[in-house]
Design a protein around this motif. Structure first.
Motif, PDB file in Angstrom:
ATOM      1  N   THR A  87      49.946 -55.540  20.713  1.00  0.00           N
ATOM      2  CA  THR A  87      49.125 -56.740  20.640  1.00  0.00           C
ATOM      3  C   THR A  87      47.915 -56.399  19.777  1.00  0.00           C
ATOM      4  OG1 THR A  87      48.002 -58.477  21.911  1.00  0.00           O
ATOM      5  CG2 THR A  87      47.826 -56.219  22.735  1.00  0.00           C
ATOM      6  N   PHE A  88      47.472 -57.348  18.997  1.00  0.00           N
ATOM      7  CA  PHE A  88      46.439 -57.084  17.996  1.00  0.00           C
ATOM      8  C   PHE A  88      45.090 -57.650  18.412  1.00  0.00           C
ATOM      9  CE2 PHE A  88      50.375 -56.879  15.665  1.00  0.00           C
ATOM     10  CZ  PHE A  88      50.191 -55.793  14.828  1.00  0.00           C
ATOM     11  N   ALA A  89      44.060 -57.047  17.856  1.00  0.00           N
ATOM     12  CA  ALA A  89      42.702 -57.579  17.926  1.00  0.00           C
ATOM     13  C   ALA A  89      42.230 -57.852  16.501  1.00  0.00           C
ATOM     14  CB  ALA A  89      41.769 -56.591  18.616  1.00  0.00           C
ATOM     15  N   LEU A  90      41.368 -58.817  16.347  1.00  0.00           N
ATOM     16  CA  LEU A  90      40.751 -59.105  15.048  1.00  0.00           C
ATOM     17  C   LEU A  90      39.420 -58.368  15.015  1.00  0.00           C
ATOM     18  CD1 LEU A  90      41.117 -60.814  12.424  1.00  0.00           C
ATOM     19  CD2 LEU A  90      39.610 -62.512  13.496  1.00  0.00           C
ATOM     20  N   LEU A  91      39.356 -57.300  14.214  1.00  0.00           N
ATOM     21  CA  LEU A  91      38.182 -56.437  14.168  1.00  0.00           C
ATOM     22  C   LEU A  91      37.281 -56.834  13.007  1.00  0.00           C
ATOM     23  CD1 LEU A  91      39.764 -52.937  14.925  1.00  0.00           C
ATOM     24  CD2 LEU A  91      39.096 -54.769  16.501  1.00  0.00           C
ATOM     25  N   VAL A  92      35.986 -56.925  13.293  1.00  0.00           N
ATOM     26  CA  VAL A  92      35.011 -57.339  12.274  1.00  0.00           C
ATOM     27  C   VAL A  92      33.758 -56.474  12.405  1.00  0.00           C
ATOM     28  CG1 VAL A  92      35.835 -59.727  12.283  1.00  0.00           C
ATOM     29  CG2 VAL A  92      33.957 -59.065  13.812  1.00  0.00           C
ATOM     30  N   ARG A  93      32.917 -56.517  11.375  1.00  0.00           N
ATOM     31  CA  ARG A  93      31.627 -55.862  11.461  1.00  0.00           C
ATOM     32  C   ARG A  93      30.714 -56.657  12.404  1.00  0.00           C
ATOM     33  NH1 ARG A  93      33.191 -55.739   6.242  1.00  0.00           N
ATOM     34  NH2 ARG A  93      31.989 -57.613   5.714  1.00  0.00           N
ATOM     35  N   PRO A  94      29.810 -55.975  13.105  1.00  0.00           N
ATOM     36  CA  PRO A  94      28.902 -56.696  13.999  1.00  0.00           C
ATOM     37  C   PRO A  94      28.191 -57.838  13.277  1.00  0.00           C
ATOM     38  CG  PRO A  94      28.703 -54.341  14.338  1.00  0.00           C
ATOM     39  CD  PRO A  94      29.602 -54.518  13.141  1.00  0.00           C
ATOM     40  N   GLY A  95      28.119 -58.985  13.915  1.00  0.00           N
ATOM     41  CA  GLY A  95      27.452 -60.159  13.353  1.00  0.00           C
ATOM     42  C   GLY A  95      28.386 -61.128  12.654  1.00  0.00           C
ATOM     43  N   THR A  96      29.607 -60.701  12.346  1.00  0.00           N
ATOM     44  CA  THR A  96      30.568 -61.570  11.676  1.00  0.00           C
ATOM     45  C   THR A  96      31.130 -62.592  12.656  1.00  0.00           C
ATOM     46  OG1 THR A  96      31.203 -59.808  10.140  1.00  0.00           O
ATOM     47  CG2 THR A  96      32.741 -61.650  10.394  1.00  0.00           C
ATOM     48  N   GLN A  97      31.187 -63.842  12.232  1.00  0.00           N
ATOM     49  CA  GLN A  97      31.793 -64.915  13.020  1.00  0.00           C
ATOM     50  C   GLN A  97      33.105 -65.342  12.367  1.00  0.00           C
ATOM     51  OE1 GLN A  97      30.391 -65.701  15.964  1.00  0.00           O
ATOM     52  NE2 GLN A  97      28.838 -64.149  15.430  1.00  0.00           N
ATOM     53  N   LEU A  98      33.907 -66.093  13.110  1.00  0.00           N
ATOM     54  CA  LEU A  98      35.203 -66.523  12.591  1.00  0.00           C
ATOM     55  C   LEU A  98      35.053 -67.309  11.295  1.00  0.00           C
ATOM     56  CD1 LEU A  98      38.094 -66.081  13.678  1.00  0.00           C
ATOM     57  CD2 LEU A  98      38.016 -68.420  14.571  1.00  0.00           C
ATOM     58  N   SER A  99      34.006 -68.133  11.215  1.00  0.00           N
ATOM     59  CA  SER A  99      33.792 -68.952  10.023  1.00  0.00           C
ATOM     60  C   SER A  99      33.397 -68.127   8.801  1.00  0.00           C
ATOM     61  CB  SER A  99      32.711 -70.005  10.298  1.00  0.00           C
ATOM     62  OG  SER A  99      31.498 -69.380  10.685  1.00  0.00           O
ATOM     63  N   ASP A 100      32.979 -66.873   9.007  1.00  0.00           N
ATOM     64  CA  ASP A 100      32.576 -66.008   7.893  1.00  0.00           C
ATOM     65  C   ASP A 100      33.762 -65.306   7.236  1.00  0.00           C
ATOM     66  OD1 ASP A 100      29.875 -66.549   8.509  1.00  0.00           O
ATOM     67  OD2 ASP A 100      29.832 -64.919   9.979  1.00  0.00           O
ATOM     68  N   ILE A 101      34.919 -65.358   7.855  1.00  0.00           N
ATOM     69  CA  ILE A 101      36.042 -64.532   7.417  1.00  0.00           C
ATOM     70  C   ILE A 101      36.800 -65.211   6.278  1.00  0.00           C
ATOM     71  CG2 ILE A 101      38.231 -63.485   8.120  1.00  0.00           C
ATOM     72  CD1 ILE A 101      37.033 -63.225  10.938  1.00  0.00           C
ATOM     73  N   LYS A 102      36.791 -64.566   5.131  1.00  0.00           N
ATOM     74  CA  LYS A 102      37.510 -65.066   3.948  1.00  0.00           C
ATOM     75  C   LYS A 102      38.684 -64.158   3.572  1.00  0.00           C
ATOM     76  CE  LYS A 102      34.289 -68.156   3.757  1.00  0.00           C
ATOM     77  NZ  LYS A 102      34.568 -69.495   4.338  1.00  0.00           N
ATOM     78  N   THR A 103      38.608 -62.890   3.978  1.00  0.00           N
ATOM     79  CA  THR A 103      39.673 -61.932   3.661  1.00  0.00           C
ATOM     80  C   THR A 103      40.048 -61.159   4.919  1.00  0.00           C
ATOM     81  OG1 THR A 103      38.041 -60.262   2.994  1.00  0.00           O
ATOM     82  CG2 THR A 103      38.981 -61.663   1.252  1.00  0.00           C
ATOM     83  N   VAL A 104      41.346 -60.909   5.098  1.00  0.00           N
ATOM     84  CA  VAL A 104      41.835 -60.123   6.228  1.00  0.00           C
ATOM     85  C   VAL A 104      42.827 -59.094   5.717  1.00  0.00           C
ATOM     86  CG1 VAL A 104      41.487 -61.947   7.920  1.00  0.00           C
ATOM     87  CG2 VAL A 104      43.672 -61.775   6.727  1.00  0.00           C
ATOM     88  N   THR A 105      42.999 -58.022   6.482  1.00  0.00           N
ATOM     89  CA  THR A 105      43.915 -56.965   6.057  1.00  0.00           C
ATOM     90  C   THR A 105      44.569 -56.319   7.273  1.00  0.00           C
ATOM     91  OG1 THR A 105      44.111 -54.961   4.701  1.00  0.00           O
ATOM     92  CG2 THR A 105      42.137 -55.162   6.072  1.00  0.00           C
ATOM     93  N   ALA A 106      45.707 -55.681   7.037  1.00  0.00           N
ATOM     94  CA  ALA A 106      46.447 -54.909   8.040  1.00  0.00           C
ATOM     95  C   ALA A 106      47.669 -54.333   7.353  1.00  0.00           C
ATOM     96  CB  ALA A 106      46.848 -55.773   9.231  1.00  0.00           C
ATOM     97  N   HIS A 107      48.424 -53.526   8.091  1.00  0.00           N
ATOM     98  CA  HIS A 107      49.697 -53.023   7.577  1.00  0.00           C
ATOM     99  C   HIS A 107      50.650 -54.198   7.363  1.00  0.00           C
ATOM    100  CE1 HIS A 107      53.623 -50.988   7.633  1.00  0.00           C
ATOM    101  NE2 HIS A 107      52.971 -49.927   7.196  1.00  0.00           N
ATOM    102  N   PRO A 108      51.519 -54.147   6.343  1.00  0.00           N
ATOM    103  CA  PRO A 108      52.439 -55.272   6.099  1.00  0.00           C
ATOM    104  C   PRO A 108      53.294 -55.643   7.305  1.00  0.00           C
ATOM    105  CG  PRO A 108      52.462 -53.757   4.236  1.00  0.00           C
ATOM    106  CD  PRO A 108      51.626 -53.112   5.296  1.00  0.00           C
ATOM    107  N   ALA A 109      53.643 -54.671   8.153  1.00  0.00           N
ATOM    108  CA  ALA A 109      54.469 -54.972   9.327  1.00  0.00           C
ATOM    109  C   ALA A 109      53.722 -55.821  10.347  1.00  0.00           C
ATOM    110  CB  ALA A 109      54.949 -53.674   9.977  1.00  0.00           C
ATOM    111  N   ALA A 110      52.390 -55.857  10.255  1.00  0.00           N
ATOM    112  CA  ALA A 110      51.609 -56.649  11.206  1.00  0.00           C
ATOM    113  C   ALA A 110      51.647 -58.138  10.873  1.00  0.00           C
ATOM    114  CB  ALA A 110      50.155 -56.159  11.215  1.00  0.00           C
ATOM    115  N   GLN A 111      51.778 -58.473   9.599  1.00  0.00           N
ATOM    116  CA  GLN A 111      51.672 -59.876   9.188  1.00  0.00           C
ATOM    117  C   GLN A 111      52.654 -60.799   9.900  1.00  0.00           C
ATOM    118  OE1 GLN A 111      52.295 -60.749   5.016  1.00  0.00           O
ATOM    119  NE2 GLN A 111      50.843 -62.429   5.081  1.00  0.00           N
ATOM    120  N   PRO A 112      53.938 -60.447   9.998  1.00  0.00           N
ATOM    121  CA  PRO A 112      54.859 -61.348  10.705  1.00  0.00           C
ATOM    122  C   PRO A 112      54.523 -61.513  12.181  1.00  0.00           C
ATOM    123  CG  PRO A 112      56.052 -59.761   9.361  1.00  0.00           C
ATOM    124  CD  PRO A 112      54.643 -59.297   9.415  1.00  0.00           C
TER     125      PRO A 112
END
Length: 311
Positions: A87-112
């Motif tokens: 199960t995944f968590a969405l990790l961000v730098r402190p202070g980042t909100q959902l509306s601030d997120i423009k780019t996301v990354t992970a291993h290709p196997a995570a995307q599906p």
């Protein structure tokens, strides 16, 4: 040989978490590598005793990078497998909100495994692949991306916070990992084993795949993975990665492999090893006529016929 295990790193990957469930991992130096290829090459080069890498997940099936590395190059062998619920968590730098997120990354196997969540919650975010989920977290820490899908346990390691947790599109998603080393004698059968092979067809003709699968079916051997991979020799040229129930020392499995060796251009044995999904005593009952005792009885009957002893 160094007393070390290579694994898909950096620190904080699901691979590391799964590796640490092996009792012997406590007695080995655990060496993170930047890719599946480099971890397996460390074994081939003698830099590590074994490598621990992901090979299959319950959402997308076989992980092609690992399968292709086992298909090609100097032969390696699987000795153990581990299943890990993911199960995944969405990790961000402190202070980042959902509306601030423009780019996301992970291993290709995570995307599906997070595609639907991403579409519902961050429909405009741009996805970029990382070498591993933990490497994605590192890239967020460095400011390269706004967020990474990774294990919640990786947040503290990279100075991030989990903005969302429990992310998964499929309930009970699991990833299968394998411990891979240089070829040697397989461990003794446990009664709940799996055998992995790669098969190359001798030629392309109607029913060619049926002929390969028939070697298993006629002996009552259940298949647990069947995945085709291109050989690189042109469109339409494939080899087949197969996981089958049983151990190479089982008569039905040994005879199936002998049959495949006769009809295939090439067979690569990838190992017989204990299954992680069941324990000895929980295995499927052999179909009538496929137990070791029945194979031995049939062989004895043929020998008696050859000797003129028909009774």
């Amino acid at each position: 040989m160094p007393a070390s295990y290579a694994y898909l790193g950096p620190e904080g990957t699901f691979t590391e978490v799964a590796l640490r469930t092996l009792p012997e991992a406590a007695t080995r130096e655990l060496l993170p590598y930047v890719s599946v290829q480099s971890a397996l090459d460390a074994v081939r080069a003698g830099e590590a005793e074994a490598a621990f890498v992901p090979i299959e997940n319950s959402v997308e099936g076989g992980i092609t990078t690992t399968l292709d590395e086992l298909v090609a190059g100097e032969p390696l062998m699987i000795y153990r497998e581990v299943l890990l619920s993911i199960t995944f968590a969405l990790l961000v730098r402190p202070g980042t909100q959902l509306s601030d997120i423009k780019t996301v990354t992970a291993h290709p196997a995570a995307q599906p495994q997070v595609r639907n969540w991403l579409r519902a919650n961050l429909p405009d975010a741009v996805w970029e692949s990382a070498a591993s989920n933990a490497d994605g977290a590192r890239l967020v820490q460095e400011g390269r991306y706004d967020a990474a899908f990774a294990g919640e346990f990786a947040a503290a390691r990279y100075g991030l916070r989990a903005l969302e947790t429990g992310i998964h599109d499929a309930e009970n998603a699991q990833t299968r990992f394998v411990l891979v080393g240089r070829p040697a004698r397989p461990a003794a059968p446990t009664g709940a084993d799996k055998t992995s092979v790669v098969l190359w067809q001798r030629d392309d003709h109607p029913g060619a795949l049926r002929d390969l699968l028939g070697e298993f079916a006629t002996r009552g051997i259940n298949l647990m993975l069947l995945q085709s991979r291109p050989t690189g020799a042109g469109i339409g040229n494939y080899c087949f990665c197969i996981d089958a129930e049983g151990h190479i020392s089982d008569r039905r499995v040994a005879e199936a492999l002998m049959g495949l060796k006769r009809i295939c251009l090439q067979v690569r044995f990838l190992g017989s090893y204990p299954r992680a999904d069941i324990r000895p005593g929980q295995e499927r009952t052999a179909l009538p006529g496929t137990s070791d005792q029945e194979f031995l009885a049939a062989s004895d009957w043929v020998a008696r016929c050859q000797d003129g002893r028909f009774q």
